[in-house]
Motif scaffolding. Structure first.
Motif, short mmCIF file in Angstrom:
data_model
loop_
_atom_site.label_atom_id
_atom_site.label_comp_id
_atom_site.label_asym_id
_atom_site.label_seq_id
_atom_site.Cartn_x
_atom_site.Cartn_y
_atom_site.Cartn_z
N ASP A 1 -35.57 -26.54 131.98
CA ASP A 1 -34.63 -27.71 131.51
C ASP A 1 -33.73 -27.61 130.64
OD1 ASP A 1 -36.07 -26.73 128.91
OD2 ASP A 1 -37.72 -28.86 128.68
N GLY A 2 -33.63 -26.99 129.68
CA GLY A 2 -32.43 -25.96 128.23
C GLY A 2 -33.05 -25.90 127.47
N SER A 3 -34.47 -25.73 127.12
CA SER A 3 -35.28 -25.78 125.80
C SER A 3 -35.06 -24.11 125.94
CB SER A 3 -36.18 -26.30 125.99
OG SER A 3 -36.93 -25.91 126.99
N THR A 4 -35.59 -23.61 124.78
CA THR A 4 -35.68 -21.90 124.79
C THR A 4 -36.21 -22.07 123.20
OG1 THR A 4 -34.62 -20.40 124.15
CG2 THR A 4 -33.76 -22.18 123.48
N THR A 5 -37.04 -20.91 123.44
CA THR A 5 -38.33 -21.17 122.11
C THR A 5 -37.38 -19.44 121.69
OG1 THR A 5 -38.48 -18.64 124.11
CG2 THR A 5 -40.38 -20.49 123.22
N ASP A 6 -35.76 -19.19 121.43
CA ASP A 6 -35.55 -17.95 121.37
C ASP A 6 -34.28 -18.61 120.35
OD1 ASP A 6 -34.13 -16.47 120.47
OD2 ASP A 6 -33.94 -14.70 121.92
N PRO A 7 -33.77 -19.12 118.73
CA PRO A 7 -32.87 -19.68 118.59
C PRO A 7 -32.13 -18.99 118.71
CG PRO A 7 -34.18 -19.22 116.70
CD PRO A 7 -35.23 -18.63 118.31
N GLU A 8 -31.91 -17.49 119.10
CA GLU A 8 -30.30 -16.94 118.71
C GLU A 8 -29.56 -17.18 120.45
OE1 GLU A 8 -27.65 -13.71 118.19
OE2 GLU A 8 -28.69 -14.59 116.89
N ILE A 9 -30.34 -17.72 121.26
CA ILE A 9 -29.38 -18.09 122.42
C ILE A 9 -29.19 -18.92 122.27
CG2 ILE A 9 -29.67 -18.45 125.22
CD1 ILE A 9 -32.14 -16.67 124.65
N GLU A 10 -29.26 -20.49 121.31
CA GLU A 10 -28.91 -21.35 121.10
C GLU A 10 -27.61 -21.21 120.65
OE1 GLU A 10 -31.10 -24.17 119.63
OE2 GLU A 10 -31.90 -24.34 121.86
N THR A 11 -27.96 -20.07 119.07
CA THR A 11 -26.63 -19.44 118.83
C THR A 11 -25.47 -18.61 119.06
OG1 THR A 11 -28.26 -19.35 116.60
CG2 THR A 11 -25.95 -18.47 116.02
N LEU A 12 -26.22 -18.75 120.33
CA LEU A 12 -24.70 -17.86 121.48
C LEU A 12 -24.43 -19.14 122.23
CD1 LEU A 12 -26.92 -14.43 122.48
CD2 LEU A 12 -24.59 -14.86 121.16
N VAL A 13 -24.84 -19.69 122.29
CA VAL A 13 -24.01 -21.02 123.89
C VAL A 13 -23.56 -21.39 122.59
CG1 VAL A 13 -24.64 -22.96 125.04
CG2 VAL A 13 -25.95 -20.54 125.22
N ARG A 14 -23.83 -21.89 121.35
CA ARG A 14 -22.87 -22.54 121.20
C ARG A 14 -21.61 -22.81 120.54
NH1 ARG A 14 -27.70 -24.59 117.45
NH2 ARG A 14 -27.72 -26.58 118.08
N ALA A 15 -21.86 -21.02 120.17
CA ALA A 15 -19.66 -20.14 119.47
C ALA A 15 -19.45 -19.90 121.03
CB ALA A 15 -20.95 -18.29 119.31
N ARG A 16 -20.10 -20.29 121.55
CA ARG A 16 -19.70 -20.15 123.20
C ARG A 16 -19.00 -21.44 123.38
NH1 ARG A 16 -18.72 -17.58 128.01
NH2 ARG A 16 -20.15 -15.14 126.88
N LEU A 17 -19.36 -22.31 123.86
CA LEU A 17 -18.74 -23.90 123.64
C LEU A 17 -17.45 -23.86 122.49
CD1 LEU A 17 -22.47 -25.58 123.89
CD2 LEU A 17 -20.45 -25.29 125.84
N ASP A 18 -18.23 -23.31 121.29
CA ASP A 18 -16.87 -23.71 120.48
C ASP A 18 -15.24 -22.71 120.62
OD1 ASP A 18 -17.75 -25.01 118.63
OD2 ASP A 18 -19.18 -23.80 117.15
#
Ligand SMILES: Cc1cc2nc3c(=O)[nH]c(=O)nc-3n(C[C@H](O)[C@H](O)[C@H](O)COP(=O)(O)O)c2cc1C
Length: 188
Positions: free
Chosen positions: A157-174
């Motif tokens: 569903d797009g959720s994760t227990t690892d905030p580092e993965i969200e940080t990386l995805v945000r940075a790639r979108l940027d």
């Protein structure tokens, strides 16, 4: 300016972590980027040049090509199967590469991410980056996203227990936004 990103998962599994990564990208999209998750690549027939004529090309293939043509960027989440991309994703890409010179997958900004097994999928991305680059696309590869055993940390569903993965995805979108801006500035 709102740019459009087509986000595609190369895994058909209901619990897929790669599907989770594309849904995460849609959820975390920054202002100015509209990320649409594109399902249905499993409905494309296996590529067959005999099918790929103006009279015979299946509607699902034309729709897939049109959707990619209409997008500014692609966000591909590619599982590593035996060191290569999943067959369903490879087939979907093949449909986008013909006819040569008028192929749908050119002039795009493309980001590839991977959730795979213990090795994180280190072998699946480099050949795709090279080939999609040669086909005339701008590849955005940083920061690297090769998640080892991602299915333990990323839900479909797009959720994760690892905030580092969200940080990386945000940075790639940027980084996609930056590449699109550069592309636009270069064109004007
Ligand atoms: C046929 C097959 C081959 C695989 N080969 C590799 C591999 O070469 N390297 C790797 O890291 N993981 C490999 N795996 C593990 C998958 O990458 C892993 O199951 C991944 O989480 C699948 O993505 P998903 O969660 O999006 O379905 C393989 C899995 C399958 C089913």
């Amino acid at each position: 300016v709102v740019s459009t990103v087509l986000a595609v998962s190369g895994s058909l599994r209901a619990g897929s972590a790669n599907t989770g990564l594309v849904r995460m990208a849609a959820r975390l999209a920054p202002d100015g980027l509209a990320v649409t998750v594109r399902d249905g690549i499993d409905l494309l027939p296996h590529y067959n040049a005999d099918l790929d004529t103006p009279d015979t090309v299946p509607d699902v293939c034309t729709a897939w090509r049109d959707d990619v043509r209409a997008a500014d960027a692609l966000f591909l989440a590619v599982p590593e199967y035996n060191y290569g991309p999943s067959g369903v994703l490879k087939n979907a890409i093949d449909w986008l590469t013909r006819p040569v010179g008028e192929h749908a997958i050119r002039g795009k900004v493309i980001a590839i991410v991977t959730s795979a097994g213990r090795g994180g999928g280190s072998r699946v991305q480099p050949p795709l980056v090279e080939i999609l680059g040669l086909l005339g696309n701008t590849m955005v590869t940083e920061p690297a996203i090769m998640v080892a055993k991602g299915n333990e940390r990323i839900s479909s569903d797009g959720s994760t227990t690892d905030p580092e993965i969200e940080t990386l995805v945000r940075a790639r979108l940027d980084a996609i936004v930056a590449a699109l801006t550069e592309q636009r500035d270069g064109a004007s």
